[in-house]
Design an enzyme around this catalytic site. Sequence first.
Site, PDB file in Angstrom:
ATOM      1  N   LYS A  52     -24.085  77.637  71.990  1.00  0.00           N
ATOM      2  CA  LYS A  52     -23.670  78.457  73.145  1.00  0.00           C
ATOM      3  C   LYS A  52     -23.346  77.559  74.338  1.00  0.00           C
ATOM      4  O   LYS A  52     -22.338  77.746  75.020  1.00  0.00           O
ATOM      5  CB  LYS A  52     -24.782  79.455  73.518  1.00  0.00           C
ATOM      6  N   GLN A  96     -32.828  83.317  75.075  1.00  0.00           N
ATOM      7  CA  GLN A  96     -32.653  83.333  73.614  1.00  0.00           C
ATOM      8  C   GLN A  96     -33.808  84.096  72.962  1.00  0.00           C
ATOM      9  O   GLN A  96     -34.978  83.864  73.263  1.00  0.00           O
ATOM     10  CB  GLN A  96     -32.574  81.895  73.079  1.00  0.00           C
ATOM     11  N   ASP A 119     -25.756  88.958  77.954  1.00  0.00           N
ATOM     12  CA  ASP A 119     -26.037  89.403  76.578  1.00  0.00           C
ATOM     13  C   ASP A 119     -25.806  90.911  76.420  1.00  0.00           C
ATOM     14  O   ASP A 119     -25.709  91.407  75.296  1.00  0.00           O
ATOM     15  CB  ASP A 119     -27.508  89.112  76.223  1.00  0.00           C
TER      16      ASP A 119
HETATM   17  N1  GUN Z   1     -31.012  85.998  69.136  1.00  0.00           N
HETATM   18  C1  GUN Z   1     -30.211  86.387  68.112  1.00  0.00           C
HETATM   19  N2  GUN Z   1     -29.033  86.846  68.589  1.00  0.00           N
HETATM   20  C2  GUN Z   1     -29.092  86.735  69.925  1.00  0.00           C
HETATM   21  C3  GUN Z   1     -28.168  87.030  70.974  1.00  0.00           C
HETATM   22  O1  GUN Z   1     -27.042  87.519  70.780  1.00  0.00           O
HETATM   23  N3  GUN Z   1     -28.604  86.742  72.230  1.00  0.00           N
HETATM   24  C4  GUN Z   1     -29.836  86.241  72.485  1.00  0.00           C
HETATM   25  N4  GUN Z   1     -30.178  86.026  73.746  1.00  0.00           N
HETATM   26  N5  GUN Z   1     -30.714  85.962  71.536  1.00  0.00           N
HETATM   27  C5  GUN Z   1     -30.327  86.206  70.268  1.00  0.00           C
END
Ligand code: GUN
Length: 278
Positions: A52, A96, A119
């Site tokens: 990311k 996350q 998100d």
């Molecule tokens: N863990 C698994 N998928 C995601 C996501 O799309 N965003 C975040 N913040 N954590 C995750």
Amino acid sequence: MAYIVDGKKISAEIKEELKEKVTELNKQGKEGVLAVIQVGDDPASSVYVRNKKRACEYIGIKSLSYELPQETTQEELTALIGQLNEKDEVKGILVQLPLPSHIDEDEIITSIAPSKDVDGFHPENVGALLIGQPGYVSCTPAGIIQLLKRSDISIEGKHCVVVGRSNIVGKPMAVLMLRENATVTITHSRTKNLQEICKQADILIVAIGKREFIDSSYVKEGAVVIDVGIHRDENNKLSGDVDFASVEPICSAITPVPGGVGPMTIAMLLHNCVEAMI
Ligand code: GUN
């Protein structure tokens, strides 16, 4: 022979579009900074976070990294988010998931300012999605809509069956398909006659987290099949929730794993980060 929906290619196109947009915004004096918080050192989460951050830098958005120890308390994490909420230069905040079990995930998500919730997990953004108001949309389902549209797969009037009802994928996916005028059925682990219902789908979206669970006996001939699952076996080989070898010969289009839905999640996170800069 099914059409293989190329998430890698489509996500690359989106990234290039966003990169241009960021350059334009920078010219207007608008900068983007994404704060990325990881608690603990789960290896899978570390890979996602790294990807990311890399993708952000690629399109010209700076990322601030907060790598917190596993023992971080609810109060400490909430305090950090509070500080980031107040910082004007921080446009987006990403925590996350999953968080360690001693931390209340819902409370943490709710503590992020909705205007920085790239998100799309905050209840205010989820609510906005449900009633068709502007807000951040969860990245994986938003990415699936882009995959379908950019592959010229029409949604309107189609029967879409979503397998899975998570807050991150299943529920927002169903709402997004409804917004595109599909007729939507949501199914889950307690659904009776799952096979029969899946077999009625024109578009089958699978997010149940069970490796190669959906085989050709669940799929109508000519259906479009979207696989959200990702599983790594003992030989490091990736596979999805769909048994690709069984389903591919009878469907009209299918997403591969890897290279289908996965790359789209990051592309849509970047999309949300760019929105946050405006
Ligand atoms: N863990 C698994 N998928 C995601 C996501 O799309 N965003 C975040 N913040 N954590 C995750």
